[in-house]
Design a protein around this motif. Structure first.
Motif, PDB file in Angstrom:
ATOM      1  N   ALA A  57     -17.539  17.908  -0.425  1.00  0.00           N
ATOM      2  CA  ALA A  57     -17.629  16.819  -1.393  1.00  0.00           C
ATOM      3  C   ALA A  57     -16.232  16.452  -1.898  1.00  0.00           C
ATOM      4  CB  ALA A  57     -18.540  17.204  -2.554  1.00  0.00           C
ATOM      5  N   GLU A  58     -15.403  17.454  -2.143  1.00  0.00           N
ATOM      6  CA  GLU A  58     -14.036  17.197  -2.590  1.00  0.00           C
ATOM      7  C   GLU A  58     -13.253  16.444  -1.513  1.00  0.00           C
ATOM      8  OE1 GLU A  58     -10.807  16.820  -4.888  1.00  0.00           O
ATOM      9  OE2 GLU A  58     -12.771  17.531  -5.547  1.00  0.00           O
ATOM     10  N   GLN A  59     -13.424  16.823  -0.267  1.00  0.00           N
ATOM     11  CA  GLN A  59     -12.766  16.107   0.822  1.00  0.00           C
ATOM     12  C   GLN A  59     -13.214  14.645   0.857  1.00  0.00           C
ATOM     13  OE1 GLN A  59     -13.854  18.460   4.239  1.00  0.00           O
ATOM     14  NE2 GLN A  59     -11.981  19.687   4.156  1.00  0.00           N
ATOM     15  N   GLN A  60     -14.501  14.411   0.650  1.00  0.00           N
ATOM     16  CA  GLN A  60     -15.020  13.046   0.661  1.00  0.00           C
ATOM     17  C   GLN A  60     -14.471  12.247  -0.522  1.00  0.00           C
ATOM     18  OE1 GLN A  60     -16.808  11.599   3.136  1.00  0.00           O
ATOM     19  NE2 GLN A  60     -16.477  13.532   4.211  1.00  0.00           N
ATOM     20  N   ARG A  61     -14.347  12.890  -1.697  1.00  0.00           N
ATOM     21  CA  ARG A  61     -13.768  12.202  -2.858  1.00  0.00           C
ATOM     22  C   ARG A  61     -12.322  11.808  -2.585  1.00  0.00           C
ATOM     23  NH1 ARG A  61     -17.199  15.649  -5.806  1.00  0.00           N
ATOM     24  NH2 ARG A  61     -15.724  17.362  -5.849  1.00  0.00           N
ATOM     25  N   GLU A  62     -11.566  12.713  -1.959  1.00  0.00           N
ATOM     26  CA  GLU A  62     -10.169  12.406  -1.626  1.00  0.00           C
ATOM     27  C   GLU A  62     -10.095  11.252  -0.639  1.00  0.00           C
ATOM     28  OE1 GLU A  62      -8.486  16.072  -0.233  1.00  0.00           O
ATOM     29  OE2 GLU A  62      -8.589  17.017  -2.207  1.00  0.00           O
ATOM     30  N   LEU A  63     -10.955  11.271   0.354  1.00  0.00           N
ATOM     31  CA  LEU A  63     -10.985  10.195   1.334  1.00  0.00           C
ATOM     32  C   LEU A  63     -11.335   8.870   0.664  1.00  0.00           C
ATOM     33  CD1 LEU A  63     -10.918   9.121   4.234  1.00  0.00           C
ATOM     34  CD2 LEU A  63     -13.310   9.827   4.459  1.00  0.00           C
ATOM     35  N   LEU A  64     -12.308   8.892  -0.211  1.00  0.00           N
ATOM     36  CA  LEU A  64     -12.707   7.685  -0.932  1.00  0.00           C
ATOM     37  C   LEU A  64     -11.557   7.156  -1.772  1.00  0.00           C
ATOM     38  CD1 LEU A  64     -14.867   5.646  -1.724  1.00  0.00           C
ATOM     39  CD2 LEU A  64     -15.604   7.238  -3.502  1.00  0.00           C
ATOM     40  N   GLY A  65     -10.831   8.049  -2.426  1.00  0.00           N
ATOM     41  CA  GLY A  65      -9.677   7.639  -3.224  1.00  0.00           C
ATOM     42  C   GLY A  65      -8.617   6.971  -2.367  1.00  0.00           C
ATOM     43  N   ARG A  66      -8.332   7.536  -1.208  1.00  0.00           N
ATOM     44  CA  ARG A  66      -7.350   6.936  -0.298  1.00  0.00           C
ATOM     45  C   ARG A  66      -7.820   5.565   0.191  1.00  0.00           C
ATOM     46  NH1 ARG A  66      -6.936  12.336   1.602  1.00  0.00           N
ATOM     47  NH2 ARG A  66      -8.281  11.873   3.378  1.00  0.00           N
ATOM     48  N   LEU A  67      -9.094   5.473   0.526  1.00  0.00           N
ATOM     49  CA  LEU A  67      -9.632   4.193   0.998  1.00  0.00           C
ATOM     50  C   LEU A  67      -9.572   3.141  -0.104  1.00  0.00           C
ATOM     51  CD1 LEU A  67     -12.709   5.398   3.083  1.00  0.00           C
ATOM     52  CD2 LEU A  67     -10.578   4.426   3.950  1.00  0.00           C
ATOM     53  N   GLN A  68      -9.855   3.530  -1.343  1.00  0.00           N
ATOM     54  CA  GLN A  68      -9.772   2.582  -2.453  1.00  0.00           C
ATOM     55  C   GLN A  68      -8.340   2.110  -2.659  1.00  0.00           C
ATOM     56  OE1 GLN A  68     -11.640   4.897  -5.572  1.00  0.00           O
ATOM     57  NE2 GLN A  68     -13.573   3.758  -5.368  1.00  0.00           N
ATOM     58  N   GLN A  69      -7.366   3.029  -2.555  1.00  0.00           N
ATOM     59  CA  GLN A  69      -5.966   2.651  -2.693  1.00  0.00           C
ATOM     60  C   GLN A  69      -5.553   1.695  -1.573  1.00  0.00           C
ATOM     61  OE1 GLN A  69      -3.856   6.357  -2.751  1.00  0.00           O
ATOM     62  NE2 GLN A  69      -4.280   6.752  -4.928  1.00  0.00           N
ATOM     63  N   ASP A  70      -5.971   2.002  -0.342  1.00  0.00           N
ATOM     64  CA  ASP A  70      -5.654   1.119   0.794  1.00  0.00           C
ATOM     65  C   ASP A  70      -6.253  -0.259   0.580  1.00  0.00           C
ATOM     66  OD1 ASP A  70      -4.334   3.251   1.929  1.00  0.00           O
ATOM     67  OD2 ASP A  70      -5.922   3.700   3.401  1.00  0.00           O
ATOM     68  N   PHE A  71      -7.484  -0.295   0.071  1.00  0.00           N
ATOM     69  CA  PHE A  71      -8.161  -1.566  -0.164  1.00  0.00           C
ATOM     70  C   PHE A  71      -7.430  -2.375  -1.237  1.00  0.00           C
ATOM     71  CE2 PHE A  71     -11.472  -4.031  -2.441  1.00  0.00           C
ATOM     72  CZ  PHE A  71     -11.831  -4.888  -1.409  1.00  0.00           C
ATOM     73  N   GLN A  72      -7.004  -1.694  -2.318  1.00  0.00           N
ATOM     74  CA  GLN A  72      -6.281  -2.389  -3.383  1.00  0.00           C
ATOM     75  C   GLN A  72      -4.944  -2.919  -2.882  1.00  0.00           C
ATOM     76  OE1 GLN A  72      -6.190   0.592  -6.433  1.00  0.00           O
ATOM     77  NE2 GLN A  72      -8.267   0.098  -7.174  1.00  0.00           N
ATOM     78  N   ARG A  73      -4.250  -2.148  -2.040  1.00  0.00           N
ATOM     79  CA  ARG A  73      -2.984  -2.612  -1.469  1.00  0.00           C
ATOM     80  C   ARG A  73      -3.225  -3.829  -0.586  1.00  0.00           C
ATOM     81  NH1 ARG A  73      -1.869   2.611   0.700  1.00  0.00           N
ATOM     82  NH2 ARG A  73      -1.558   3.910  -1.102  1.00  0.00           N
ATOM     83  N   ALA A  74      -4.298  -3.753   0.222  1.00  0.00           N
ATOM     84  CA  ALA A  74      -4.619  -4.886   1.103  1.00  0.00           C
ATOM     85  C   ALA A  74      -4.953  -6.123   0.270  1.00  0.00           C
ATOM     86  CB  ALA A  74      -5.779  -4.530   2.018  1.00  0.00           C
ATOM     87  N   GLN A  75      -5.653  -5.977  -0.833  1.00  0.00           N
ATOM     88  CA  GLN A  75      -5.970  -7.111  -1.693  1.00  0.00           C
ATOM     89  C   GLN A  75      -4.706  -7.690  -2.299  1.00  0.00           C
ATOM     90  OE1 GLN A  75      -8.885  -5.533  -4.502  1.00  0.00           O
ATOM     91  NE2 GLN A  75     -10.440  -6.874  -3.613  1.00  0.00           N
ATOM     92  N   GLY A  76      -3.779  -6.816  -2.674  1.00  0.00           N
ATOM     93  CA  GLY A  76      -2.505  -7.276  -3.238  1.00  0.00           C
ATOM     94  C   GLY A  76      -1.689  -8.054  -2.222  1.00  0.00           C
ATOM     95  N   LYS A  77      -1.689  -7.622  -0.965  1.00  0.00           N
ATOM     96  CA  LYS A  77      -0.965  -8.315   0.089  1.00  0.00           C
ATOM     97  C   LYS A  77      -1.576  -9.692   0.344  1.00  0.00           C
ATOM     98  CE  LYS A  77       0.752  -4.234   2.515  1.00  0.00           C
ATOM     99  NZ  LYS A  77       0.721  -3.460   3.742  1.00  0.00           N
ATOM    100  N   VAL A  78      -2.893  -9.762   0.353  1.00  0.00           N
ATOM    101  CA  VAL A  78      -3.586 -11.039   0.582  1.00  0.00           C
ATOM    102  C   VAL A  78      -3.273 -11.997  -0.561  1.00  0.00           C
ATOM    103  CG1 VAL A  78      -5.857 -12.120   0.701  1.00  0.00           C
ATOM    104  CG2 VAL A  78      -5.415 -10.061   2.013  1.00  0.00           C
ATOM    105  N   ALA A  79      -3.282 -11.495  -1.788  1.00  0.00           N
ATOM    106  CA  ALA A  79      -3.019 -12.327  -2.956  1.00  0.00           C
ATOM    107  C   ALA A  79      -1.578 -12.825  -2.922  1.00  0.00           C
ATOM    108  CB  ALA A  79      -3.280 -11.559  -4.233  1.00  0.00           C
ATOM    109  N   SER A  80      -0.625 -11.972  -2.512  1.00  0.00           N
ATOM    110  CA  SER A  80       0.775 -12.396  -2.483  1.00  0.00           C
ATOM    111  C   SER A  80       1.026 -13.371  -1.336  1.00  0.00           C
ATOM    112  CB  SER A  80       1.708 -11.190  -2.377  1.00  0.00           C
ATOM    113  OG  SER A  80       1.511 -10.518  -1.137  1.00  0.00           O
ATOM    114  N   CYS A  81       0.270 -13.308  -0.255  1.00  0.00           N
ATOM    115  CA  CYS A  81       0.421 -14.225   0.866  1.00  0.00           C
ATOM    116  C   CYS A  81      -0.099 -15.615   0.504  1.00  0.00           C
ATOM    117  CB  CYS A  81      -0.314 -13.714   2.104  1.00  0.00           C
ATOM    118  SG  CYS A  81       0.465 -12.275   2.849  1.00  0.00           S
ATOM    119  N   LYS A  82      -1.086 -15.713  -0.352  1.00  0.00           N
ATOM    120  CA  LYS A  82      -1.664 -16.971  -0.760  1.00  0.00           C
ATOM    121  C   LYS A  82      -0.748 -17.713  -1.720  1.00  0.00           C
ATOM    122  CE  LYS A  82      -6.519 -15.845  -0.135  1.00  0.00           C
ATOM    123  NZ  LYS A  82      -7.840 -15.773  -0.765  1.00  0.00           N
TER     124      LYS A  82
END
Length: 83
Positions: A57-82
């Protein structure tokens, strides 16, 4: 512990189905000892299973945290490109 309080004059019975059957003191102690060993083994097995599930469960929480960070970075890149 309760078996230790008895002496040789006490009678021990074992419930087999609906019938009480007379049982030898040593046999009763051995049976209770085996049951306690079995229960202790089952408790240990379940504790190990819980630890493994908590670790996964801890491994899954860490993975989820990394995926959320990646998603937020990707959203920031899309917003800055627009802009």
């Amino acid at each position: 512990q309760e078996l230790e309080l008895l002496d040789a004059t006490n009678t021990i019975f074992k419930l087999i189905g609906p019938v009480l059957v007379k049982q030898d003191m040593e046999e009763a102690k051995a049976t209770v000892g085996k049951r306690l060993d079995y229960i202790a083994g089952e408790i240990k097995r379940y504790e190990q299973q819980m630890q493994e599930l908590e670790r996964r469960a801890e491994q899954q929480r860490e993975l989820l945290g990394r995926l959320q960070q990646d998603f937020q970075r990707a959203q920031g890149k899309v917003a800055s490109c627009k802009s």
